[in-house]
Structure formats: structure tokens, C-alpha cells
Design a protein around this motif. Sequence first.
Motif, PDB file in Angstrom:
ATOM      1  N   PHE A 262       0.817  -1.214   0.000  1.00 16.97           N
ATOM      2  CA  PHE A 262       0.000   0.000   0.000  1.00 16.97           C
ATOM      3  C   PHE A 262       0.852   1.265   0.000  1.00 16.97           C
ATOM      4  N   GLY A 263       2.156   1.116   0.111  1.00 19.45           N
ATOM      5  CA  GLY A 263       3.028   2.281   0.093  1.00 19.45           C
ATOM      6  C   GLY A 263       2.955   3.125   1.344  1.00 19.45           C
ATOM      7  N   LYS A 264       2.564   2.509   2.457  1.00 14.64           N
ATOM      8  CA  LYS A 264       2.417   3.224   3.718  1.00 14.64           C
ATOM      9  C   LYS A 264       3.248   2.542   4.801  1.00 14.64           C
ATOM     10  N   PRO A 265       3.553   3.260   5.883  1.00 12.14           N
ATOM     11  CA  PRO A 265       4.242   2.613   6.998  1.00 12.14           C
ATOM     12  C   PRO A 265       3.438   1.418   7.514  1.00 12.14           C
ATOM     13  N   VAL A 266       4.139   0.387   7.914  1.00  7.27           N
ATOM     14  CA  VAL A 266       3.502  -0.830   8.440  1.00  7.27           C
ATOM     15  C   VAL A 266       3.853  -0.967   9.918  1.00  7.27           C
ATOM     16  N   ALA A 267       2.830  -1.185  10.731  1.00  8.76           N
ATOM     17  CA  ALA A 267       3.012  -1.314  12.183  1.00  8.76           C
ATOM     18  C   ALA A 267       2.469  -2.653  12.660  1.00  8.76           C
ATOM     19  N   ILE A 268       3.213  -3.294  13.529  1.00  4.77           N
ATOM     20  CA  ILE A 268       2.723  -4.459  14.272  1.00  4.77           C
ATOM     21  C   ILE A 268       2.175  -3.904  15.579  1.00  4.77           C
ATOM     22  N   THR A 269       0.860  -3.794  15.675  1.00  7.89           N
ATOM     23  CA  THR A 269       0.272  -3.138  16.841  1.00  7.89           C
ATOM     24  C   THR A 269       0.009  -4.095  17.994  1.00  7.89           C
ATOM     25  N   GLU A 270       0.117  -5.388  17.749  1.00  6.50           N
ATOM     26  CA  GLU A 270       0.155  -6.395  18.806  1.00  6.50           C
ATOM     27  C   GLU A 270       0.978  -7.564  18.295  1.00  6.50           C
ATOM     28  N   CYS A 271       1.751  -8.149  19.181  1.00  5.29           N
ATOM     29  CA  CYS A 271       2.406  -9.427  18.910  1.00  5.29           C
ATOM     30  C   CYS A 271       2.742 -10.039  20.258  1.00  5.29           C
ATOM     31  N   GLY A 272       2.889 -11.353  20.289  1.00  6.76           N
ATOM     32  CA  GLY A 272       3.245 -11.952  21.564  1.00  6.76           C
ATOM     33  C   GLY A 272       2.967 -13.428  21.639  1.00  6.76           C
ATOM     34  N   SER A 273       3.265 -13.961  22.797  1.00  7.96           N
ATOM     35  CA  SER A 273       3.093 -15.383  23.077  1.00  7.96           C
ATOM     36  C   SER A 273       2.752 -15.542  24.546  1.00  7.96           C
ATOM     37  N   CYS A 274       1.976 -16.580  24.846  1.00  7.24           N
ATOM     38  CA  CYS A 274       1.772 -16.941  26.246  1.00  7.24           C
ATOM     39  C   CYS A 274       3.058 -17.509  26.826  1.00  7.24           C
ATOM     40  N   THR A 275       3.004 -17.989  28.060  1.00  5.78           N
ATOM     41  CA  THR A 275       4.220 -18.277  28.824  1.00  5.78           C
ATOM     42  C   THR A 275       4.309 -19.765  29.174  1.00  5.78           C
TER      43      THR A 275
END
Length: 395
Positions: A262-275
Motif C-alpha cells: 500500500f506504500g504506507k508505513p507498516v506497524a505491528i500493533t500487537e504481537c506476543g506469546s503466552c508463557t
Amino acid sequence: MRQGGGISRAGFLAGAGAGAMGALGLAGAAGAVGRPGGAVPAGAGDRRGLAHRGLAHRGVAHRGVGYEVVDGESATTGWDAARMRGDMRAIRHDLHANAVSVFGTGVDRLAATASEAAERGLSVWLQPRLADVPHRDILDHLAETGRHAERMRRHGADVHLSVGAEFVLFVPGIVPGANAVERVENLLKGNFDPEKMVRRLRDFIERAAKTGRSAFHGPLTYGAAQDDDVDWSLFDVVSVNYYAYHRSRAEYVRELTPYKRFGKPVAITECGSCTYAGAPQDGGMGWHEAVDYTKDPPEITGGLKRSERTQAAYLLDVFDVFESMNLHAALVYQFVTPDAPHRPHDPRHDLDMASYSITKAIQKRPGDPASDWHWEPKESFHALARQFRRASARH
């Protein structure tokens, strides 16, 4: 979906909903009839400059963690101003983050948290997340939050506004269900009309984007589910809540690269893993796989083994990918989950195993919901702090 009392499943969903959508395989259904966007909207002004700067940046520009602002399951686990100030200090100076995602409900406490973060020198990603109320209430809550974000921006704060996340789960009427838990149950069972879901979702995203633009004149985004096909022409930043697991860096890169089209900045607004061991493979549904809510109190399902090392290793792996792709932002879900306390001497009730947080909540009186508590860093906190410190030194 398991039934039962104890810890609110909606509380888990409020943070893990993005991963749930990806794991349910519904993003593709939405994408089949969605409308991918392209250019920065007309009249975006300085937001166009943001897009160009984001694409040119080497490494991740905004590294940080999500911070939830909610009532909590008890009087001691809800938002507290003094605790929040200490947490923002830790995020900035101990975690070495330069950004924080402030999400949740209640405009006053969202505003107070966002302002405190900005005063600490953090880039603020502000996201109201009011759920299970009429559409007008959700949009009014967004508009009021957006007005505060605009005041912050005019005073020089680095602030992005997200109009929300995973509306399928949190907004009534897109799929059947009175609340997020019931909607997930209906999604799992196939009790929904995919075409109606996409049409209603598209309509509400457009209404939210219009509301956000009317109040806030800085960079606007929306926390989409992985593989959702959002009309990104409505927004300045392409944002995805990303809980995927792959065995190689190349697979992550191959999966994430299409977001750049899309030619726009890309953000990962959530990521993670349980424990727990194997949690990365369970992705955004780890909270569901790990706990049996039919028990009172809820119990960790048989055979799972706590592993802070597993969580830390996964986060380092994906952050290496995000850095290599020069993404605009990467924000871990999340800082702390006080309603899922760590019980080191009672593994069967160690609900922190099912949390994505990079700290563990320790109750002064284990098992007492009214107990005072404090947090301690997990291995992932220390690992990310080293990663963030090194990355900052390079830039």
C-alpha cells in the motif's frame, strides 16, 4: 469455547482478540470481499510526510509494549494513577522502549495515561477500545479520545490514533453475540453469515475512520486482524495484530511483505506469546488453549509447562524480523495482566502461563482476588530490554 466462572474470558479476549481472529481463519473470509486501499487520503497534510519517513527508516522506528487501561476484575487490579506512573517510568527507563500502545476504556484514564507516556518521552499509540455497547457510544468514546490525542499532537507529542481493533469481536451486530465471548463462540461454531459480517465490518470501519478524522489530524490507523483486507486508503498506517508462528525468518518475511504493497508505513500493533512450552504455536488462541474455565477456580490444562524462556525466544525472533523489514512500529502485547496472577507454588492455578504479558503479577495473598499485588519482570522483559537498548544505540 470453555464455559465457567473465575477470570473473565472477555478480559483475555480484550487483548488476545486479534490473534483469535487469525486463528479462527476468518480474516481470509473478510479479505475475499474486502477493498484494499492505496494512496494517502486527500488532505492528509503532514501525514504524507509521516508515510515517507516511515518507509525510509532503517530498523523499527517505534519499539514498545501495550498498556491496558481497564476496570479490572477487582478493586485492586483496575487502573490506578500512581501505579500507572510507575509503569510508564519502567517502560521508558527499564524496558528501554520508545513507544507505548495505550488501549482500553474511559477517556479520562486513557488521556491521563497517554499524557504521562508523552511526558516520559514515549511515542504514544492511543486506542480506545469500548465494547459491547451501542455503536453511537463507541463512536462518541472514540471522538472524545481523538480530541485529547489532537490536543497532545498540537502540544508537540508524537501520537498516533487507532480507531479500534478487531471490530468483529468487540462491536455488537457484526456477528451474533451479546459480548466478545459469545461472538467467539459463534465464530468457532460457524453461526454467522460471512457476507453480512464483511459488509457490516466494512461499514463500521468507515464510520470509525470518519469519526477519527473529524477529531484528530495526525496519523490514523486501525488494529486489523492478520490477513484482514481493510480499505487502507482510509488510514495513514497499515497496522496488524500479529501472532503467527513460523520456523524460519523467510516465512515471516514472506507473510508480512504484502502489507507493504500500500506504500504506507507498516506497524505491528500487537504481537506476543503466552508463557508455556509450545505457546508460540498456539498464537493468539493460547489463552483459550491453556485454561479450563469449567473449573472453579479456573485451572491450567493438563500437561502444560511454564516456560518464560519460550516466550522470550519467540519475541526476540519476531523482533529480529520486524527490524530487518524496517517496519514503522512493533508493539508487544502486553505489559502486565494483573487478573492472571503468577502462582509459583501452585502450577495448576498459575494463570500467568496463559497471559501474554512480559511481567508477572504476584499477589501478596495468593488466591485472594482482593489482595494487593506487584509485578516482576519475566525473561521476556529482560530480553526485550536488551534488544531495545541495542536497537536504540544503532539509531
